[in-house]
Design a protein around this motif. Sequence first.
Motif: not given
Lengths: 188, 598
Positions: A42-43, A39, A46, A92, A89
């Motif tokens: 995808a993170r 994932g 996204g 994070r 971002q």
Amino acid sequence: MSDGTSGAPGNPKSAYFLSHADEEVERRTLAVLVDNEPGVLARVVGLFSGRGYNIDSLTVAEVDASQHRSRITIVTQGTPHILEQIEAQLLRIVPVGEVIDITKSKRGIERELALIKVAGTGEVRVEALRIAEIFRARVIDTTNESFIFELTGASDKISQFIDLMRPLGLVEVSRTGVLSIKRGKEQG
Amino acid sequence: MTTATKTKTRAANPAPTEPRIMTGAEIVIEALREQGVDALFGYPGGAVLPIYDALFSAPDISHILVRHEQGAGHAAEGYARSTGKCGVALVTSGPGATNMVTPITDAMMDSIPMVVLCGQVPTHLIGTDAFQECDTVGITRTCSKHNYLVTDVNDLARVMHEAFLIATSGRPGPVVIDIPKDVQFATGTYIGKDGIHKSTYKPQTQPHADAVAAVVDLIMTSSSPVFYTGGGVINSGPRASKLLRELQAVTGIPVTSTLMGLGAFPASHPDWLGMLGMHGSYEANHAMHDCDLMICVGARFDDRVTGRVDAFSPNSKKVHIDIDASSINKIVRVDVPVVGDCAATLEAILKELAKRKGKRPDLSAWKKQITAWRDRNCFAYKNSDTVIKPQYAVQRLYELTKDRETYISTEVGQHQMWAAQFYHFEEPNRWMTSGGLGTMGYGLPAAVGIQVAHPGALVIDIAGEASIQMVMQEFSTAVQHRLPVKVFIMNNEWMGMVRQWQELLHGERYSHSYSESIPDFVKLAEALGGHGIRCDNPAELDGKIKEMIAHDGPVLFDCRVEKAENCLPMIPSGSAHNEMILGEITGNEVSDAGKKLV
């Protein structure tokens, strides 16, 4: 945000207002070092779609199997303010370990690989091969009517080659997207 | 110590070298125990039954059975927000998980530490559109701080401890763990929380010394400074609130706060300006607009706070202290960014300030100006003998409950803003509200969670008749678990904030904002096994509030208030801090550009 018509007239405009309209859009190549866990791509992707950032190109592969580290190279565009936000971002995201701004470092090398299929016979076929030699493209498959060229280089060089192939029977293009690394002996 | 207890203690704490083999479900329970979890909020279902079975033999962890998974999530948030500990929710796959999406997003927006455990279909069925299957990690990826799908039972203990670490450290947030049913049944090794870390996760808590020195330089020369504090001060722990009070005492700087930060600074203090923002006080907003130094501590320049950004505090130097670097320079460009934990940074500022010699500018002219703004008495309203004004209702509620250990939650809308304006807080963690996401239906389940954490306290959900109907079934949860929460409904028969915006922006065309067919809340309370009270007479209000407080059990209080009261003052959309509506709404306040904003 405000278009300048709202509010009472004569109010002083804040010197700190982040007006994005008059900032120049810049292009950046970012290397994002991540834990290779399910994932994680995808993170990262996204985040870009969710916050409305651009992705011009994206490459990803595991680079250190023992540490489960993958390297994602993203080419993006934005104003300096947006680019600063993108970096913050990204950091994070829990499995993101490091973000390297390759463009800003001024020591970046960027390369891309492309596979380019060109079909034709006669004069155009000879011309395609001649140009391929100039660009140092390798022929990795050939039939009587077609070639597949393999070409590595900076993205604009590849785009230039593709443009030259267009009138010579260009059929199909496959590109990896940009890979990058910094010059010198240090890591990152 | 008796022999019996000695044996028990040893069994609970075996040597770390001793491998402990157990089922996945038992690993979950053991990890919760090791993390100090004493309560979790949940709802069983097929994919989570093995964990529920393990819970059956874990009497030390109390389970609060809710009526809807959304209630479990908000209850965990209320528990977390009122204690500073991590909230935990346990739900099943599919609809259980999707019903949790709102509370997970709510906790993400308000930075609330929460671990959500979801059952999932067995691994061999994942991706087959099995019964009650959904892509939980896909759905919650962007609304959680982090999430996991555990496919190997031997990863489970590590993931559990990692989740608590991530949820509670740095900028707190919700972490989701999706556990397939076969992993719950499988047998694996338990590992303890010691030494658990994630190499890519390293929040910066200590501020840079240079940045701290730059902040103090500005404090030393400012003649009209203001502290703008937020939920970050509360999240940082009670020590941050204490340090804020110390720093304020040393500097004399007036303090305002966001909705999320109320309670970090005592409302009774003479330098308290009240809440700022859209429905904040006149003095707080004017101080923000006219200050020469703004020190933002753990707040994020939300649009409800800044108003029109290009006219936001035009003449100030700005300091932003935040543990999340991405919050800095996101909305407003600041002069001194300080990445760090609020408590650590406030402490560093206090230390640096103590080293400085020299006189700071006199703040008396600034305070005099603030007094002039305060004298506008912006929260004034016209009271009535015949009808209960909502402001009056909150005022009386405050006066009659302020001397007790009281915790307040709210739903979302006008009542929430009146509560923020008229209920005053002296301590952190006493005020639970959905700030970022603005979730109607948050307050009652949050009150359930708060009451679980503080059984002896008075817990009041200040509600509206529309909001309360969103997650109203949790009243039944309160009845079942003997949680004496008080739901104080300010019933004006309107979705009040929607109605107010329609008056302000849409020419009084009240499209679908009237609350038709409101239930009889008194009978409803009785039907659910609680106590109902109705009041529509200002003269009887005090007596009935006292009756509510005295009742030893859950209460629905139907307080019939003025129907068309507007929540003022207000900075309309697209306006600056010094363009507040104070008295009455005329309908001409908002420009065309402002009407397009939310």
